[in-house]
Scaffold this active site. Structure first.
Site, PDB file in Angstrom:
ATOM      1  N   ILE A   1       0.828  -1.201   0.000  1.00  0.00           N
ATOM      2  CA  ILE A   1       0.000   0.000   0.000  1.00  0.00           C
ATOM      3  C   ILE A   1       0.866   1.256   0.000  1.00  0.00           C
ATOM      4  O   ILE A   1       0.663   2.179  -0.795  1.00  0.00           O
ATOM      5  CB  ILE A   1      -0.953   0.006   1.207  1.00  0.00           C
ATOM      6  CG1 ILE A   1      -1.929  -1.162   1.117  1.00  0.00           C
ATOM      7  CG2 ILE A   1      -1.711   1.334   1.295  1.00  0.00           C
ATOM      8  CD1 ILE A   1      -2.767  -1.363   2.359  1.00  0.00           C
TER       9      ILE A   1
ATOM     10  N   GLU B   1     -13.910  -2.661  17.063  1.00  0.00           N
ATOM     11  CA  GLU B   1     -14.835  -2.373  15.975  1.00  0.00           C
ATOM     12  C   GLU B   1     -16.065  -3.256  16.091  1.00  0.00           C
ATOM     13  O   GLU B   1     -15.977  -4.394  16.564  1.00  0.00           O
ATOM     14  CB  GLU B   1     -14.155  -2.602  14.617  1.00  0.00           C
ATOM     15  CG  GLU B   1     -12.954  -1.691  14.384  1.00  0.00           C
ATOM     16  CD  GLU B   1     -12.281  -1.933  13.035  1.00  0.00           C
ATOM     17  OE1 GLU B   1     -12.711  -2.857  12.311  1.00  0.00           O
ATOM     18  OE2 GLU B   1     -11.326  -1.197  12.707  1.00  0.00           O
TER      19      GLU B   1
ATOM     20  N   HIS C   1     -13.778   1.208   8.481  1.00  0.00           N
ATOM     21  CA  HIS C   1     -12.868   0.161   7.984  1.00  0.00           C
ATOM     22  C   HIS C   1     -13.217  -0.220   6.541  1.00  0.00           C
ATOM     23  O   HIS C   1     -13.445  -1.387   6.220  1.00  0.00           O
ATOM     24  CB  HIS C   1     -12.914  -1.075   8.878  1.00  0.00           C
ATOM     25  CG  HIS C   1     -11.661  -1.895   8.800  1.00  0.00           C
ATOM     26  ND1 HIS C   1     -11.206  -2.664   9.854  1.00  0.00           N
ATOM     27  CD2 HIS C   1     -10.763  -2.092   7.798  1.00  0.00           C
ATOM     28  CE1 HIS C   1     -10.093  -3.289   9.507  1.00  0.00           C
ATOM     29  NE2 HIS C   1      -9.807  -2.961   8.254  1.00  0.00           N
ATOM     30  N   ILE C   2     -13.231   0.783   5.676  1.00  0.00           N
ATOM     31  CA  ILE C   2     -13.632   0.568   4.285  1.00  0.00           C
ATOM     32  C   ILE C   2     -12.467   0.737   3.311  1.00  0.00           C
ATOM     33  O   ILE C   2     -12.675   0.846   2.107  1.00  0.00           O
ATOM     34  CB  ILE C   2     -14.768   1.535   3.887  1.00  0.00           C
ATOM     35  CG1 ILE C   2     -14.321   2.996   4.077  1.00  0.00           C
ATOM     36  CG2 ILE C   2     -16.036   1.235   4.671  1.00  0.00           C
ATOM     37  CD1 ILE C   2     -15.278   4.012   3.501  1.00  0.00           C
TER      38      ILE C   2
ATOM     39  N   SER D   1      -4.415   1.426   8.713  1.00  0.00           N
ATOM     40  CA  SER D   1      -3.695   0.162   8.895  1.00  0.00           C
ATOM     41  C   SER D   1      -4.376  -0.689   9.962  1.00  0.00           C
ATOM     42  O   SER D   1      -5.226  -1.515   9.644  1.00  0.00           O
ATOM     43  CB  SER D   1      -2.227   0.429   9.253  1.00  0.00           C
ATOM     44  OG  SER D   1      -2.111   1.212  10.430  1.00  0.00           O
TER      45      SER D   1
END
Length: 518
Positions: free
Chosen positions: A219, A326, A356-357, A296
């Site tokens: 990433i 979460e 968290h997309i 992350s």
């Protein structure tokens, strides 16, 4: 699949979980053709394998009767992955959500394969109950939600998708850099409430600004290229020395990056070394008026320290896509009941909060579904471990339809002296076409192709290899342990596979000693 030990008295179970049983798998099958993207260490070999086997069709062989394989997919795994698994004839059970631990234990007891994303927690307690489980598919990048060490010691392979959603996450971060620099979130919220607030104070172009990337992996490196294309200067910090892309520059330590960056973005795994990696001291080192982005892991940022830095004006904005805790599903759950500081976080100005997309795009989820499902099929059908995160990476070129009466032996065992010698004493009575073995920590993995075998030879191979698995202590019922054998028993498991014969009926069981499967 599970671990065995041909040396008496060896126990590699975790000393902290109180479990001393180990399981091993011996299996024979042929190797289907490989079409999935593997890890960088094996990708070139697999590409050449496909080229060399093109002249003759690869022999398709499965180590189980496909109607017996039970797969549980949680957290809305993409349709592409479900289709690949269903096409194999496996019994696929699909749920859109994760499960609480007690529910998960009930559902996992009779499945051979489980597919999850980031919310399902496969702890040692859960895996201890998964008596039939041979492989875990993480349809995401991270595997910190799985006790991979426990899985490895019990012969359960774990696969993930290390880079299929990298582009999606990188694009989200670039979007957040621009949105924070222009305070787009606040302006949008104000206008939704009817307030027209046209301002330029504190709003910036990102051209000419410095982006600091913590973690220059799949990433981080893609983000580096995108940021340079937008006119940004890129610096990065990583635990190892890496080749920079474009004009990006690696800095020697985290402090140097924090002091030099206008925007700081985190792309590191969840490790003890990265826990609260950005806390009070690090916020003090950052530029006044800088921005922080985390896509992350939620444990990387000290959130209360972030809140204080935002309120004091040290930071001009932040974007968070991950959190220490979460929700397990969609709903009105992002409250103080989840994290004690949630309401304070939500009250801040110029902060982008997303659920968290980072990798949640159609393209990324489709690619992940294909990559992980094909890895699972290849492992179940043939036993190859290329791309596994907790097993030695072992693969052999595919057998072809022209190679009749060939079988593949797969033997997972503890990495202790003497095992290979004893296995090779058994295999030495036959023509071994090719063989490969590798180890990773306490786990060793052997794969060998044997030619000119028939049903009686295969059964003999199975029984002799199974005998090695039972050397650590007397095996109940002469290699036929009862279904209720206690977890402290030290017997192991073997399965033998071929293309035409099936010596046992019923589903393959990790905790049974018999089996020649198709």
């Amino acid at each position: 699949m599970a671990l065995g030990d041909a040396t008496p008295g060896i126990d590699i179970s975790s000393p902290t979980n109180g479990i001393s049983s180990q399981r091993s798998t011996t299996s024979l099958s042929t190797s289907p053709s490989v079409t999935y993207q593997s890890s960088p260490s094996s990708r070139d070999a697999l590409r050449w394998q496909r080229g060399t086997t093109a002249a003759a069709a690869a022999k398709q062989l499965k180590p189980f009767a496909t109607e017996d394989i039970k797969i549980l997919l949680l957290e809305n795994v993409n349709q592409t992955g479900r289709d690949i698994l269903a096409a194999q004839g496996y019994q696929v059970d699909f749920l859109k959500t994760s499960l609480r631990e007690d529910e998960l234990i009930q559902r996992i007891r009779d499945v051979h394969v489980i597919g999850i994303r980031s919310k399902t927690q496969l702890t040692a307690r859960v895996l201890r109950e998964a008596k039939n489980l041979i492989v875990i598919g993480c349809f995401c990048i991270g595997t910190n939600q799985v006790d991979t060490q426990y899985a490895a010691k019990h012969g359960i392979a774990v696969f993930n998708s290390p880079f299929s959603n990298s582009r999606s996450v990188a694009e989200l971060v670039i979007a957040e850099v621009i949105a924070l620099a222009r305070q787009l979130g606040d302006r949008s919220n104000e206008l939704h409430k009817g307030t027209w607030n046209k301002v330029s104070s504190g709003c910036w172009e990102i051209r000419g600004k410095t982006l600091g990337i913590i973690g220059y992996g799949h990433i981080g490196s893609q983000l580096s290229v995108l940021a340079e294309a937008m006119g940004m200067t890129v610096i990065f910090y990583d635990a190892v020395n890496l080749m920079a892309l474009g004009t990006a520059k690696q800095v020697p330590n985290l402090e140097t990056l924090l002091q030099g960056a206008d925007f700081v973005t985190c792309h590191v795994p969840e490790l003890p070394e990265t826990y609260n990696m950005i806390g009070v001291p690090q916020f003090e080192q950052m530029k006044k008026g800088s921005y922080l982005i985390n896509a992350s892991r939620g444990s990387v940022i000290d959130i209360p320290a972030l809140i204080d830095s935002m309120r004091s004006g040290k930071l001009a904005g932040a974007a968070l896509d991950v959190y220490p805790a979460e929700p397990g599903g969609n709903g009105d759950y992002f409250t103080n009941d989840l994290n004690l500081w949630t309401e304070d976080l939500r009250s801040l100005k110029n902060i982008i909060l997303t659920p968290h997309i980072g990798g949640s795009t159609e393209e990324a989820q489709s690619a992940i579904g294909i990559e992980v499902s094909e890895a699972l099929v290849r492992y179940v059908n043939e036993g190859g471990t290329s791309g596994a995160v907790n097993m030695p990476e072992v693969h052999l070129r595919s057998l072809t339809t022209e190679e009749q009466n060939h079988v593949r032996v797969i033997y997972i065992h503890h990495n202790v002296p003497g095992v290979l010698r004893k296995v090779n004493e058994i295999l030495g009575d036959h023509n071994v076409d090719k063989q490969m073995t590798d180890s990773r920590g306490d786990v060793a993995y052997l794969m060998a192709d044997i030619s000119d075998v028939n049903a009686s030879v295969i059964k003999d191979l199975f029984q002799r290899l199974e005998g090695l698995s039972c050397m650590s202590e007397p095996c109940p019922k002469q290699c036929q342990p009862p279904a209720n054998t206690s977890a402290s028993s030290n017997y192991d498991t073997s399965v033998v596979l071929d293309s035409t014969n099936r010596f046992n009926s019923g589903a393959r069981s990790i905790d049974s000693h018999d089996g020649i499967l198709q």
